[in-house]
Design an enzyme around this catalytic site. Sequence first.
Site, PDB file in Angstrom:
ATOM      1  N   PRO A  60       0.940  -1.230   0.192  1.00 33.39           N
ATOM      2  CA  PRO A  60      -0.107   0.124  -0.016  1.00 33.39           C
ATOM      3  C   PRO A  60       1.114   1.110   0.076  1.00 33.39           C
ATOM      4  CG  PRO A  60      -0.002  -1.141   2.268  1.00 33.39           C
ATOM      5  CD  PRO A  60       0.874  -2.029   1.258  1.00 33.39           C
ATOM      6  N   ASP A 120       5.809   1.901   1.857  1.00 28.38           N
ATOM      7  CA  ASP A 120       4.900   0.941   2.269  1.00 28.38           C
ATOM      8  C   ASP A 120       4.350   1.233   3.644  1.00 28.38           C
ATOM      9  OD1 ASP A 120       3.866  -1.404   2.926  1.00 28.38           O
ATOM     10  OD2 ASP A 120       5.348  -2.749   2.025  1.00 28.38           O
ATOM     11  N   HIS A 121       3.045   1.327   3.506  1.00 27.81           N
ATOM     12  CA  HIS A 121       2.430   1.693   4.625  1.00 27.81           C
ATOM     13  C   HIS A 121       2.185   0.568   5.693  1.00 27.81           C
ATOM     14  CE1 HIS A 121       0.384   4.343   7.225  1.00 27.81           C
ATOM     15  NE2 HIS A 121      -0.221   5.093   6.529  1.00 27.81           N
ATOM     16  N   ARG A 122       2.295  -0.773   5.255  1.00 33.37           N
ATOM     17  CA  ARG A 122       2.523  -1.811   6.113  1.00 33.37           C
ATOM     18  C   ARG A 122       3.815  -1.938   6.983  1.00 33.37           C
ATOM     19  NH1 ARG A 122       2.825  -6.729   1.960  1.00 33.37           N
ATOM     20  NH2 ARG A 122       4.372  -5.308   1.410  1.00 33.37           N
TER      21      ARG A 122
END
Length: 445
Positions: A240, A416-418
Amino acid sequence: MPEYKQFPLSDTAEGLTEADILDWKVKPGDTVTVNQIVVEIETAKAAVELPIPWAGVITELLVEPGQTVEVGTPILTVDVDPGGAAASAAANGSAPAKAPSAEAPAEEEMKPLVGYGSKAVSAHRRARKGSAPAPAPAAAAPAPAPVAQPVRGGYVPLAKPPVRKLAKDLGVDLHALTGSADGGVITRDDVQRAATGTPANSTVDTAAGYDPATRERRVPIKGVRKATAAAMVQSAYTAPHVTEFLTVDVTPMMELRAKLKNSREFSGVKLTPLVFAAKAVCLAAKRTPDINAVWDEAAQEIVYKEYVHLGIAAATPRGLVVPKIRDADAMSLSELASALGELTDTARQGKTTPADMLNGTFTISNVGVFGVDTGTPIINPGESAILAVGAIRDTPWVVDGELAVRKVMQLSLSFDHRVIDGQQGSEFLADVGALLSDPAVAITY
């Protein structure tokens, strides 16, 4: 008696499954030594030159330039005992040093081969149908034009490697063509006319893949372009993405650059704004380690890297590649400048090795070199962030309450928002900006 061996296309330490034959460096009848370069191939990542692990005489080239070959497929045959040394020794009652047996495990045969990776070729290969090795032909005097050599029971048409590749891409059978150049050599125009059905005296534009009926040109998706597309799609649909932007006054950085360029330490070193950006990334990553971590889906773990293998996105004639500067965080500014200069020169020449493009931890994309202000870069698979560095422009800027003309650039960070929350991403981007707007801040890190 002659002893023949077939040289297979091997994995070049990148999980290779297939490659295109670009150019042969030898021909039947040539004598080769151990580790001599015999062929140039193009993988999904780079052009690679392959050496041969045996000495002997080339007797047969089993594939043509432009052909796509799977790993493990034999690509040439070599006589490793061209003088019949074994037979002569037997007759004299002595035992000569034995060349590697054709039945010996391939991993043993490949040990002396320079440049190969750790993955060994399978020990057992199926024999090619109807392909019996032939004795090496007698040496011949140089001819004014290319001479056809036997390949797989037939003859290689007279054409240069780039023409062979073009013919393969367009689906043209070279055996059906008559060359228009001296000595019957087939040219690019011959191939293009055959592909479009255009008469020899036609003035229609017959560029590679061009269809005059539709006025469209089609190019096969392969090599670096194919690999890049697959990687970007995987990244876009797996991680994401979040992208943040920052506009920075880099006038102090440009002033420091002008001073350092005249110093002895940086004599002969190309000191570009990208070098300063690389150093800023390495320093800022130490304060925000999440930037240099990666999401391991299989293990359900976040892996934090205590080193920075810095990728630099580079545009080359073969497409976009991202070679790495290993342990960039341990380098001084001058060392980074030298490494970056070598990396970009090698990439532009198309000689970046596959190993040099593996296992990066963070990437910089210098879109400013094209005069672009900013963008929304896509994260490279296996990493968690990428920084785009824009063009430096003279811009009206408020300094101490007064309007002035300053050197200004834009930064954009995709992450990467993870792995990285907005706070960490923002802190990292702010740190990079602070280091570029005032390099003296580095002594506080």
